[in-house]
Design an enzyme around this catalytic site. Sequence first.
Site, PDB file in Angstrom:
ATOM      1  N   LYS A  51      40.455  44.395  44.771  1.00  0.00           N
ATOM      2  CA  LYS A  51      40.765  43.085  45.364  1.00  0.00           C
ATOM      3  C   LYS A  51      41.700  43.258  46.556  1.00  0.00           C
ATOM      4  CE  LYS A  51      40.036  40.838  40.937  1.00  0.00           C
ATOM      5  NZ  LYS A  51      40.612  40.377  39.687  1.00  0.00           N
ATOM      6  N   GLN A  95      46.040  39.157  36.561  1.00  0.00           N
ATOM      7  CA  GLN A  95      44.937  40.009  36.113  1.00  0.00           C
ATOM      8  C   GLN A  95      44.877  40.008  34.587  1.00  0.00           C
ATOM      9  OE1 GLN A  95      42.595  41.528  38.152  1.00  0.00           O
ATOM     10  NE2 GLN A  95      41.576  41.916  36.209  1.00  0.00           N
ATOM     11  N   ASP A 118      41.953  31.590  40.716  1.00  0.00           N
ATOM     12  CA  ASP A 118      40.996  31.998  39.675  1.00  0.00           C
ATOM     13  C   ASP A 118      40.383  30.771  38.994  1.00  0.00           C
ATOM     14  OD1 ASP A 118      40.045  34.471  39.120  1.00  0.00           O
ATOM     15  OD2 ASP A 118      41.587  35.034  37.671  1.00  0.00           O
TER      16      ASP A 118
END
Length: 282
Positions: A51, A95, A118
């Site tokens: 990422k 994460q 997200d």
Amino acid sequence: MNPSVILDGKAVAQSIYQKILLEVSLLSFVPKIVFIRVGEDPASQSYVRSKEKRCLELGLRGETIVLSEAISQDELIEKIFNFNRDKDVNGILIQLPLPKHLNKTKVLQSIDPLKDVDGLHPENSGLLLQGKPRFVPCTPAGIVEILNFYKVSIQGKRVVVMGRSEIVGRPMAQLMLNHHATVTVCHSKTENLMEELKRAQILIAAIGKPQFVKAEMVSAGVTVVDVGINRVDGKILGDVDFEGVKEKAFAISPVPGGVGPMTIAMLMKNLIIAATLQSKKT
Ligand code: NAP
């Protein structure tokens, strides 16, 4: 029968990156995302590295914050609050998975919903549920992009989603409903699974069971999207028996190279949306 269309996620992701490069060049500032990684899980390390690398390639700012596995929930939430307050940070990504002693729901809820790239904060899930999406979870959003790119029509189609996780199955079903599909969600308690699968015109497999979906479970002409990432004997396998199902499908996504590349592309897209929304607010 004609050979099936291979839904090439890498190609779709590239087309999204081209658009993002243009959008970044039109912004008066460089958006920034913070990746918060707790502990040293090797898969998480690799995902975050990819990422960060992609941010660099797109001229975006990505910063990884590595926190000790032993961090307490309060300490982690305090760090998130600091990033919520920091006007230089446009997006925050935790994460997953988190170490077991941390409450994922509480941690995700502490992110400012306007920085929740997200799309897992309840405010953003709620907006998706209302048919007014702001940040859609990246994997389901990427699947819709793939289908649109290959002009697979969703409206009015019988879509079967296998799996009901918070991150894939549920938002996927909702998104398909928002696109006017007739949606069935299957899970481990579904009775007569084969019957349900056979009815699918579009089948989305997200169960985490290597090559579970076989040719005899689907109808001819189906479009199959394989979300699964299963590591078996050093190989990555999807949830679909690609070689068998390909013979019957109108279109099918491979693993790797299908849905996987789309997830980061959609994260980058969400970061641009976040940065734009925040710049309008100030
Ligand atoms: P998850 O949280 O483990 O959820 C799996 C879901 O599948 C559950 O809802 C479960 O039902 C259902 N299920 C399990 N076995 C089943 C069966 N035999 N028949 C029908 N349903 C069954 O997994 P996830 O996070 O959604 O991920 C699913 C897969 O996608 C994994 O392989 C994961 O690695 C992959 N993935 C890929 C990406 C990507 O970028 N490509 C992103 C995220 C996830 P219950 O709810 O009843 O337990």
